[in-house]
Write an enzyme that holds these catalytic residues in place. Structure first.
Site: not given
Length: 269
Positions: A14, A158
């Site tokens: 990422g 999350y």
């Protein structure tokens, strides 16, 4: 300070933007060969090319870590490009969707966040750790969030996925220390990234704060993500800490969770 990273090979998942891109650039400046990963080919290439133009050494790999085939392809390309991986920074993840609460979130939302923020990291760990074990040395840094330690009533899926990552770090650290591998977590607080700016501008629009970014950032820091230092952080502040943890100098740090959040999380470590 020489972090002794010259000729080390680092995969940063990422890393085509935001915190991950800053980590890749910082490690490259310290002499590491970096493997930039992303799902968007243009953004990934831009980061890798920028590092090369500054005299660093970088390769780009493309793939979706939330899928078995995508993760397998990323690891295969990384090993093909660089031969080995000495340092793994598990940064891929995030939550660009509308914040999930206990009342608004579906089971599909939870599954998506765990794939994006936990299982994607597990796939990479399972592929990279056996090779580090063979090498007899390695560094793993997992990028989590302060919400994993101090959860609220929003982004609950999350936060839970990242809490699972924190737990995994400690277990893995105990298992692999005898092979010369250290595994730690870095938990950023509010950091200025493209995703952060999108959220802040949305809040600004809803509250009539205007369009000036400096004013939006100031008010958002004061009213929405208050820190004891009175500001939000910068990606470089995360990257500098990751570079140290990834270095041979940090060999006595293992299984730790380093909060870099300006005092956003108020619990005791």
């Amino acid at each position: 300070m020489d972090l002794q990273l010259k000729d080390k090979v680092a995969l940063i998942t990422g890393s085509s933007s935001g915190i991950g891109a800053s980590i890749a650039k910082t490690l490259a400046r310290e002499g590491a060969t970096v493997i930039v990963h992303g799902r968007n080919a243009d953004r990934t290439k831009r980061v890798a090319d920028g590092i090369s133009e500054q005299g660093g050494k970088a390769f780009g790999v493309i793939g979706d870590l939330t899928e078995e085939a995508g993760a397998k392809g990323v690891i295969e390309e990384a090993f093909k490009a660089a031969g080995r991986i000495d340092i793994l920074v598990n940064n891929a993840g995030g939550t660009d969707a509308a914040p999930v609460t206990w009342e608004s979130g579906s089971l599909a939302d939870w599954k998506e966040k765990f794939e994006q923020n936990f299982f994607s990291a597990i796939r990479v760990l399972q592929a990279v750790l056996p090779q580090m074990k063979t090498l007899g040395w390695g560094r793993v840094v997992q990028i989590s969030t302060g919400l994993a330690t101090q959860p609220g009533t929003f982004m609950v899926d999350y936060a839970a996925a990242k809490a699972a990552m924190n737990n995994t770090t400690v277990s893995l650290a105990k298992e692999f220390a005898k092979f010369g591998i250290t595994i730690n977590t870095v938990s950023p607080g509010p950091i200025v990234t493209p995703a952060f700016e999108r959220v802040a501008r949305g809040v600004a629009e809803a509250n009539g704060w205007g369009n000036d970014w400096d004013e939006i950032e100031k008010r958002f820091a004061e009213e929405s993500v208050s820190t004891s230092v009175g500001r939000v952080g910068r990606v470089e502040e995360i990257a500098n800490a990751v570079a140290f943890l990834a270095s041979p100098l940090a060999g006595f740090i293992n299984g730790a969770n380093l909060r870099i959040d300006g005092g956003f999380v108020t619990s005791v470590n």
